[in-house]
Design a protein around this motif. Structure first.
Motif, PDB file in Angstrom:
ATOM      1  N   THR A   1       0.834  -1.202   0.000  1.00  0.00           N
ATOM      2  CA  THR A   1       0.000   0.000   0.000  1.00  0.00           C
ATOM      3  C   THR A   1       0.871   1.255   0.000  1.00  0.00           C
ATOM      4  O   THR A   1       0.599   2.207  -0.733  1.00  0.00           O
ATOM      5  CB  THR A   1      -0.955   0.014   1.207  1.00  0.00           C
ATOM      6  N   HIS A   2       1.917   1.255   0.799  1.00  0.00           N
ATOM      7  CA  HIS A   2       2.820   2.413   0.848  1.00  0.00           C
ATOM      8  C   HIS A   2       3.456   2.657  -0.524  1.00  0.00           C
ATOM      9  O   HIS A   2       3.552   3.797  -0.975  1.00  0.00           O
ATOM     10  CB  HIS A   2       3.919   2.188   1.891  1.00  0.00           C
ATOM     11  N   ILE A   3       3.882   1.593  -1.169  1.00  0.00           N
ATOM     12  CA  ILE A   3       4.528   1.729  -2.473  1.00  0.00           C
ATOM     13  C   ILE A   3       3.511   2.161  -3.528  1.00  0.00           C
ATOM     14  O   ILE A   3       3.801   3.021  -4.362  1.00  0.00           O
ATOM     15  CB  ILE A   3       5.240   0.425  -2.867  1.00  0.00           C
ATOM     16  N   GLN A   4       2.323   1.582  -3.485  1.00  0.00           N
ATOM     17  CA  GLN A   4       1.277   1.967  -4.444  1.00  0.00           C
ATOM     18  C   GLN A   4       0.979   3.463  -4.353  1.00  0.00           C
ATOM     19  O   GLN A   4       0.980   4.168  -5.366  1.00  0.00           O
ATOM     20  CB  GLN A   4      -0.011   1.168  -4.171  1.00  0.00           C
ATOM     21  N   LYS A   5       0.707   3.939  -3.156  1.00  0.00           N
ATOM     22  CA  LYS A   5       0.306   5.336  -2.988  1.00  0.00           C
ATOM     23  C   LYS A   5       1.475   6.285  -3.287  1.00  0.00           C
ATOM     24  O   LYS A   5       1.288   7.333  -3.910  1.00  0.00           O
ATOM     25  CB  LYS A   5      -0.230   5.607  -1.581  1.00  0.00           C
ATOM     26  N   SER A   6       2.668   5.919  -2.862  1.00  0.00           N
ATOM     27  CA  SER A   6       3.844   6.762  -3.128  1.00  0.00           C
ATOM     28  C   SER A   6       4.152   6.812  -4.620  1.00  0.00           C
ATOM     29  O   SER A   6       4.530   7.869  -5.140  1.00  0.00           O
ATOM     30  CB  SER A   6       5.057   6.235  -2.351  1.00  0.00           C
ATOM     31  N   THR A   7       3.975   5.712  -5.307  1.00  0.00           N
ATOM     32  CA  THR A   7       4.204   5.685  -6.750  1.00  0.00           C
ATOM     33  C   THR A   7       3.183   6.559  -7.468  1.00  0.00           C
ATOM     34  O   THR A   7       3.524   7.262  -8.426  1.00  0.00           O
ATOM     35  CB  THR A   7       4.178   4.241  -7.285  1.00  0.00           C
ATOM     36  N   LEU A   8       1.942   6.545  -7.013  1.00  0.00           N
ATOM     37  CA  LEU A   8       0.923   7.432  -7.583  1.00  0.00           C
ATOM     38  C   LEU A   8       1.373   8.886  -7.464  1.00  0.00           C
ATOM     39  O   LEU A   8       1.316   9.648  -8.439  1.00  0.00           O
ATOM     40  CB  LEU A   8      -0.428   7.249  -6.883  1.00  0.00           C
ATOM     41  N   PHE A   9       1.832   9.289  -6.283  1.00  0.00           N
ATOM     42  CA  PHE A   9       2.303  10.663  -6.087  1.00  0.00           C
ATOM     43  C   PHE A   9       3.519  10.950  -6.963  1.00  0.00           C
ATOM     44  O   PHE A   9       3.606  12.023  -7.569  1.00  0.00           O
ATOM     45  CB  PHE A   9       2.633  10.919  -4.619  1.00  0.00           C
ATOM     46  N   LEU A  10       4.442  10.010  -7.030  1.00  0.00           N
ATOM     47  CA  LEU A  10       5.652  10.210  -7.834  1.00  0.00           C
ATOM     48  C   LEU A  10       5.293  10.395  -9.306  1.00  0.00           C
ATOM     49  O   LEU A  10       5.827  11.275  -9.982  1.00  0.00           O
ATOM     50  CB  LEU A  10       6.595   9.021  -7.642  1.00  0.00           C
ATOM     51  N   GLN A  11       4.377   9.597  -9.784  1.00  0.00           N
ATOM     52  CA  GLN A  11       4.012   9.632 -11.194  1.00  0.00           C
ATOM     53  C   GLN A  11       3.060  10.786 -11.518  1.00  0.00           C
ATOM     54  O   GLN A  11       3.316  11.562 -12.430  1.00  0.00           O
ATOM     55  CB  GLN A  11       3.367   8.294 -11.565  1.00  0.00           C
ATOM     56  N   ASP A  12       1.958  10.890 -10.778  1.00  0.00           N
ATOM     57  CA  ASP A  12       0.918  11.845 -11.150  1.00  0.00           C
ATOM     58  C   ASP A  12       1.195  13.264 -10.671  1.00  0.00           C
ATOM     59  O   ASP A  12       0.851  14.221 -11.355  1.00  0.00           O
ATOM     60  CB  ASP A  12      -0.446  11.387 -10.635  1.00  0.00           C
ATOM     61  N   LEU A  13       1.781  13.411  -9.510  1.00  0.00           N
ATOM     62  CA  LEU A  13       2.074  14.745  -8.996  1.00  0.00           C
ATOM     63  C   LEU A  13       3.450  15.222  -9.447  1.00  0.00           C
ATOM     64  O   LEU A  13       3.602  16.334  -9.938  1.00  0.00           O
ATOM     65  CB  LEU A  13       1.990  14.770  -7.467  1.00  0.00           C
ATOM     66  N   MET A  14       4.450  14.361  -9.291  1.00  0.00           N
ATOM     67  CA  MET A  14       5.828  14.769  -9.552  1.00  0.00           C
ATOM     68  C   MET A  14       6.263  14.548 -11.002  1.00  0.00           C
ATOM     69  O   MET A  14       7.394  14.824 -11.368  1.00  0.00           O
ATOM     70  CB  MET A  14       6.782  14.041  -8.601  1.00  0.00           C
ATOM     71  N   LYS A  15       5.351  14.020 -11.816  1.00  0.00           N
ATOM     72  CA  LYS A  15       5.574  13.892 -13.267  1.00  0.00           C
ATOM     73  C   LYS A  15       6.768  13.009 -13.640  1.00  0.00           C
ATOM     74  O   LYS A  15       7.468  13.262 -14.613  1.00  0.00           O
ATOM     75  CB  LYS A  15       5.724  15.270 -13.929  1.00  0.00           C
ATOM     76  N   VAL A  16       6.980  11.959 -12.849  1.00  0.00           N
ATOM     77  CA  VAL A  16       7.996  10.967 -13.198  1.00  0.00           C
ATOM     78  C   VAL A  16       7.298   9.936 -14.086  1.00  0.00           C
ATOM     79  O   VAL A  16       6.349   9.284 -13.650  1.00  0.00           O
ATOM     80  CB  VAL A  16       8.605  10.309 -11.939  1.00  0.00           C
ATOM     81  N   PRO A  17       7.718   9.774 -15.334  1.00  0.00           N
ATOM     82  CA  PRO A  17       6.968   8.977 -16.317  1.00  0.00           C
ATOM     83  C   PRO A  17       7.145   7.462 -16.146  1.00  0.00           C
ATOM     84  O   PRO A  17       7.729   6.787 -16.994  1.00  0.00           O
ATOM     85  CB  PRO A  17       7.524   9.468 -17.650  1.00  0.00           C
ATOM     86  N   LEU A  18       6.594   6.926 -15.075  1.00  0.00           N
ATOM     87  CA  LEU A  18       6.741   5.499 -14.808  1.00  0.00           C
ATOM     88  C   LEU A  18       5.817   4.639 -15.666  1.00  0.00           C
ATOM     89  O   LEU A  18       6.111   3.468 -15.908  1.00  0.00           O
ATOM     90  CB  LEU A  18       6.498   5.228 -13.320  1.00  0.00           C
ATOM     91  N   GLY A  19       4.690   5.193 -16.093  1.00  0.00           N
ATOM     92  CA  GLY A  19       3.814   4.478 -17.024  1.00  0.00           C
ATOM     93  C   GLY A  19       2.808   3.534 -16.400  1.00  0.00           C
ATOM     94  O   GLY A  19       2.283   2.662 -17.095  1.00  0.00           O
ATOM     95  N   PHE A  20       2.493   3.693 -15.135  1.00  0.00           N
ATOM     96  CA  PHE A  20       1.508   2.820 -14.486  1.00  0.00           C
ATOM     97  C   PHE A  20       0.112   3.423 -14.584  1.00  0.00           C
ATOM     98  O   PHE A  20      -0.062   4.640 -14.433  1.00  0.00           O
ATOM     99  CB  PHE A  20       1.866   2.595 -13.007  1.00  0.00           C
TER     100      PHE A  20
END
Length: 181
Positions: free
Chosen positions: A27-46
């Motif tokens: 859960t921690h990784i899921q939510k942190s990845t959402l912030f990293l990708q959607d807020l911080m614009k890191v193009p992870l592609g999930f």
């Protein structure tokens, strides 16, 4: 983004979350990845969808399984609390192959880890859902609109808690601006 760079970023995120006191379960990784990708614009592609405990990416779940199979992360069992993720020594090698990518996004990873690392799953669910509704144009821009949408999606979250989460996301979004220039 190719899988090697993605693996380097995810393993670095796990490292930084743990350094900030995160339990670092899925859960921690899921939510942190959402912030990293959607807020911080890191193009992870999930791709994230609204699911049982807030935004969730099945693609990310599969990638975490693949990272385990590749021995880049491992699960540590901590009874009675459940599993948590940890990077392995092999992840350092992969990170070493992706120094340019890590250098480009290190400050964003650090920002997300500092913002979310000390939070529990209940608070992460609310914050991630607040971010999710904030990025949906149909929601409306006001705090009240977004709070109502959050409680509509998550009926167990009180109106007051929803408002606190939306205001928290607004604060995080404002602080994130210095990293997005």
């Amino acid at each position: 983004m190719d899988r090697l760079k993605q693996a380097a970023l995810l393993t670095r995120l796990i490292e930084r979350l743990r350094e900030q006191g995160s339990w670092c379960g899925e859960t921690h990784i899921q939510k942190s990845t959402l912030f990293l990708q959607d807020l911080m614009k890191v193009p992870l592609g999930f791709d994230f969808i609204m699911y049982k405990h807030g935004p969730f990416s099945f693609d990310l779940r599969y990638e975490l399984t693949a990272l385990r199979a590749d021995e880049l992360i491992r699960i540590e069992l901590q009874r009675p609390y459940g599993p948590r993720f940890a990077p392995t020594d092999h992840s350092k090698y992969i990170q070493g192959l992706s120094l340019i990518t890590l250098g480009k996004y290190e400050d964003r990873i650090e920002f997300v880890a500092k913002q979310l690392g000390g939070k529990g799953v209940t608070e992460l669910e609310k914050l991630a859902t607040a971010l999710y509704v904030t990025h949906r144009p149909e929601t409306g821009a006001s705090v009240d609109d977004r709070s109502r949408q959050l409680t509509k999606l998550k009926p167990h979250v009180s109106s007051e808690s929803a408002r606190t989460a939306v205001e928290g996301v607004d604060r995080i979004m404002e602080e994130a601006q210095e990293y997005l220039r």
